[in-house]
Design an enzyme around this catalytic site. Structure first.
Site, PDB file in Angstrom:
ATOM      1  N   ARG A  13      55.245  73.419  27.408  1.00 26.19           N
ATOM      2  CA  ARG A  13      55.654  72.081  26.955  1.00 26.19           C
ATOM      3  C   ARG A  13      57.174  72.015  27.027  1.00 26.19           C
ATOM      4  NH1 ARG A  13      57.279  69.542  22.154  1.00 26.19           N
ATOM      5  NH2 ARG A  13      56.319  67.509  21.740  1.00 26.19           N
ATOM      6  N   LYS A  18      64.675  75.206  22.130  1.00 27.54           N
ATOM      7  CA  LYS A  18      64.610  75.569  20.712  1.00 27.54           C
ATOM      8  C   LYS A  18      65.759  76.468  20.272  1.00 27.54           C
ATOM      9  CE  LYS A  18      59.850  74.391  19.806  1.00 27.54           C
ATOM     10  NZ  LYS A  18      58.489  74.805  19.449  1.00 27.54           N
TER      11      LYS A  18
END
Length: 296
Positions: free
Chosen positions: A266, A226
């Site tokens: 995840r 991210k």
């Protein structure tokens, strides 16, 4: 306590005895991290099996990009992308979750064998989602969410990001339980990168243990590749590395999350994170053994 033996997951899923590793299968042409490499059904199934071979405990299949600024895909297209992949992976023995904000997609994926619904909106995007999941009686991920990708960056305004996320997640969990989903089937997710800037994400990572303890539910941490990691890794000119060059940083977050008792992480690339959770588990076990010896 941050030890692996204290962690339990939601009812309806296997107990792995440590932080689980969820591998990402993006069946989209516009993912921020892999740009459509697994858009074809066959390629997506192959990718899911590769992730399992690399150490994933379960795979999360999604057909709609939720990157900042992304436009929504229509329901028929999302169904076309997701359901065949879920069905084939389940047929190969995989534990599969579905990443969707639509009740119809969740229902079709469950019928195809998915055993967990990972809804980044926590049931807010589709009023039919919570009743559908309650009827299916499967585990449900409630993520902190303030709005769709197209404008979520404008919603990244907090007084105290950790306190605000706690309050908003607690409110959403209560609503989901009132909607019929059993509390012991819930997983919470702080929503890293969703209506949050890099400083917000880092503050939340620093307080993962508090979030888990105060909400009292299994926690999924989805930090993989991210933007906040790109910001941390940026070069002298401020340019972040491409998403695919953030996997080592992702594994660092995996180790932190596992240490703080996360139920699962995840991730897009599994091997380093699978290794990280095993190392954290081994260190925790050694600490327990040393404590027991010292008490004799």
């Amino acid at each position: 306590m941050s030890t692996s033996h204290a962690r339990t997951g939601p009812v309806g899923l296997p107990e792995w005895g440590r932080c689980a590793v969820m591998g990402v299968v993006n069946v989209t042409p516009d993912s921020f991290s892999d740009g459509g490499r697994w858009f074809d059904t066959g390629a997506a199934v192959k990718r899911g099996l590769e992730l399992i071979a690399a150490g994933a405990d379960l795979v999360d299949v999604g057909g709609e990009s939720t990157r900042p600024g992304a436009a929504r895909v229509d329901e028929a297209e999302e169904l076309r992308r997701v359901v065949p992949v879920v069905r084939e992976l389940v047929g190969e023995g995989a534990v599969v979750s579905v990443d969707t904000m639509r009740a119809a997609v969740a229902e079709a994926a469950i019928e195809a064998g998915a055993v967990l619904v990972n809804d980044v909106s926590g049931g807010l995007a589709d009023p039919a989602m919570v009743p559908a999941v309650a009827t299916a009686d499967v585990p449900f991920v409630v993520m902190h969410w303030r709005g769709f990708s197209a404008d979520m960056n404008s919603r990244a305004v907090y007084g105290d990001v950790v306190g605000d996320v706690l309050t908003e997640l607690r409110r959403r969990v209560d609503a989901v339980v009132e909607g019929g989903i059993e509390a012991d089937r819930l997983v919470i997710d702080p929503g890293l990168g969703f209506a949050k800037n890099a400083e917000h994400d880092l503050a939340l990572v620093a307080r993962l243990g508090r979030l888990r303890r105060e909400l009292g539910l299994p926690m999924l941490v989805a930090a993989s590749r991210k933007r906040f990691l790109g910001r941390v890794l940026a070069g002298p000119d401020g340019t972040p590395p491409p998403a695919r060059e953030r996997d080592h940083a992702t594994a660092a977050i995996t180790a932190l999350a596992a240490h703080e008792g996360a139920w699962a992480v995840r991730v897009h690339e599994v091997r380093a994170s699978a290794d990280a959770v095993r190392v954290v588990g081994a260190v925790a076990e050694a600490g327990r053994s040393a404590g027991a010896e010292g008490a004799v």
